[in-house]
Every structure is written in structure tokens, then in C-alpha cells.
Design an enzyme around this catalytic site. Structure first.
Site, PDB file in Angstrom:
ATOM      1  N   GLU A 132       8.809 -32.281 -72.539  1.00 41.31           N
ATOM      2  CA  GLU A 132       9.422 -32.478 -71.227  1.00 41.31           C
ATOM      3  C   GLU A 132      10.899 -32.852 -71.282  1.00 41.31           C
ATOM      4  OE1 GLU A 132       5.005 -33.038 -70.487  1.00 41.31           O
ATOM      5  OE2 GLU A 132       6.422 -33.542 -72.079  1.00 41.31           O
ATOM      6  N   GLY A 145       1.832 -30.691 -69.954  1.00 41.73           N
ATOM      7  CA  GLY A 145       0.615 -30.961 -69.209  1.00 41.73           C
ATOM      8  C   GLY A 145      -0.636 -30.520 -69.937  1.00 41.73           C
ATOM      9  N   ALA A 182       2.943 -27.402 -67.580  1.00 38.81           N
ATOM     10  CA  ALA A 182       2.919 -27.183 -66.143  1.00 38.81           C
ATOM     11  C   ALA A 182       3.760 -25.956 -65.819  1.00 38.81           C
ATOM     12  CB  ALA A 182       3.449 -28.410 -65.410  1.00 38.81           C
ATOM     13  N   GLU A 238      -1.445 -33.299 -72.287  1.00 37.46           N
ATOM     14  CA  GLU A 238      -1.972 -34.384 -71.468  1.00 37.46           C
ATOM     15  C   GLU A 238      -3.401 -34.096 -71.026  1.00 37.46           C
ATOM     16  OE1 GLU A 238       1.926 -36.178 -69.264  1.00 37.46           O
ATOM     17  OE2 GLU A 238       1.556 -34.033 -69.009  1.00 37.46           O
TER      18      GLU A 238
END
Length: 260
Positions: free
Chosen positions: A134, A111, A66, A114
Site C-alpha cells: 500500500e 487486501g 483492492a 489481509e
């Protein structure tokens, strides 16, 4: 298909190819990318000329996480809203009635990992790097990583990857079940498209409902899952595809399914 500012779309026959196109930011997911991914997969769902989708990235990343610069300025409530928005996109891709293949050409971190996990398959380049880093940033995976990763690789391995923030290559990802196939970088898209064509040669209603049965069944007990399978089998059994497929088998010829 409308124009997008962060995505590039190409259609090859019945294959829809979506490319995240922010190479200057290693294709990082910000609010705009998430909104456009949601929109384009909605278009793919509604477009009968597309039978399967491939998701990849421009440059040396699939999606390298992200957008940290944007996230750093978020309050706790804003961060929660951003995570919920990301989860909605992942859920939409996972729930698409058509198969989606992630062609992981490079970094698939945070992300990006994911996003790849929300797809039905992950085909990796030999230059791919997977990871959930993260905890290095003081947060946890928020786009579904704590839930999809253990379902793919097991609880212990998921904890190892998430707690350590370790990056792994394509071959290790394949060994633990995070990737299905690994190819040389210059062969990744051709091989992914070749597999997509193989799926397109099968009965589309059967593929779609098999996907739904698997996705729904893995999260419930076995009895509930097989009951769902029984219900999902009704539509294919009553379809023209079933007549064509069984007829072709008995007549020893190739099946010609609708929308093929």
C-alpha cells in the site's frame, strides 16, 4: 447457496469451497466482491451441512489487492467507508464459528494478504506471493493489515513488510509465520482438502470453541484469557461429543462425532 457474480461456490461433503472469480482483475476486491464475501460467509455460518470452509482464487492470483481503479476516484470519506466495509468482511471471516483455510494459489497482496490473514490457516502454493504494497500507492493497509500482520509475524517483521512493500514467497512466508504450510501448486487444493477432512474428523463443538478461545485470548492478558478458556470449556464438557470422544478413547475405537 445462491448465485454470485464474483464468487464460485462448491461443496465437497462438508467442505465449502469459495473461489474469488475475477481473474481478469487478478481477483481484486471491489465493493461487490466484499459484499458477496460477506453474504457467502453468512450462508456458510448458517448452513449445518458445512463444517469448514476453504477460500481461494481463480487463475494466477488469490486476491491481488483492492481495486485500485475504483479507489483512485474515492474521496477521503469514501475511502474510509470502503476500509470499514473491508474490515467488517475480514472480521466476519475471522469470527466465523467454523474453521476457514486460505488456499493461497498466487498473488496475495494488499487486501488479498489481509483476507488471507483473516482466515485460520494460510496454506500456500510454491507460486504464492504475499505482500502489503500500500505505501507504494500513498496509503496504508486498511483492511486490518496493520493489526493482524504484527500479531502473526511480530512487530518488527510487520513493519519491514509494510514499510518496504516487499513481496515474499510461500517458503519465506512460512518461515516468518505468515503461512502454515507450502505445497507444489498442483497439490495445493488436494492437500488443503485433506487437512480440512482431518479437522472435520474432530469434535465440531470443541473445534469451534477452541477457535473462539484462541481468537479472544490472544488479545487480552493471560489471566483474562484462561478465564475465557474455562468458560468456553463448559459447553464441550456437557456435550454428546465429549461422551463419544472419551468413550471411544477408553474403548480403543475411532470416535464418531455428530455431523461427522
Amino acid at each position: 447457496m445462491k448465485d454470485y457474480s464474483t464468487l464460485v461456490f462448491e461443496q465437497k461433503g462438508r467442505i465449502g469451497i469459495v473461489k474469488v472469480n475475477r481473474p481478469e482483475a487478478l481477483n481484486a476486491l471491489n465493493a461487490t466482491v466484499l459484499e458477496e464475501l460477506s453474504d457467502i460467509f453468512g450462508e456458510i455460518e448458517a448452513d449445518d451441512s458445512i463444517g469448514i470452509a476453504i477460500l481461494t482464487g481463480e487463475g494466477r492470483a488469490f486476491v491481488a489487492g483492492a481495486d485500485i481503479a475504483a479507489m483512485k476516484e474515492m474521496s477521503a470519506l469514501e475511502g474510509r467507508a470502503f476500509m470499514i466495509k473491508g474490515q467488517a468482511v475480514m472480521n466476519k471471516i475471522e469470527g466465523l464459528s467454523k474453521p476457514v483455510i486460505a488456499a493461497v494459489n498466487g498473488f496475495a497482496l494488499g487486501g488479498g494478504c489481509e483476507l488471507a490473514m483473516a482466515c485460520d490457516f494460510r496454506f500456500a502454493s510454491d507460486k504464492a506471493k504475499f505482500g502489503q504494497p500500500e505505501v507504494n500507492l500513498g496509503i496504508i493497509p486498511g483492511f486490518g493489515g496493520t493489526q493482524r500482520l504484527p500479531r502473526l509475524v511480530g512487530k518488527g517483521m510487520a513493519k519491514m513488510l509494510i514499510f518496504s512493500a516487499e513481496m515474499i514467497g510461500g517458503e519465506e512466508a512460512k518461515a516468518i509465520g505468515l503461512a502454515e504450510k507450502v505445497f507444489p501448486a498442483d497439490e495445493l487444493m488436494a492437500e488443503t482438502e485433506k487437512f480440512a477432512e482431518l479437522i472435520l474428523s474432530k469434535a465440531p463443538i470443541a473445534v469451534s470453541l477452541a477457535k473462539a478461545a484462541i481468537n479472544n485470548g490472544v488479545n487480552v492478558d493471560l489471566l483474562t484469557g484462561v478465564n475465557f478458556e474455562a468458560e468456553a470449556s463448559v459447553a464441550p464438557f456437557g456435550s454428546e461429543d465429549r461422551q463419544e470422544g472419551m468413550g471411544a478413547f477408553l474403548e480403543k475405537r475411532a470416535a464418531g462425532f455428530a455431523n461427522k
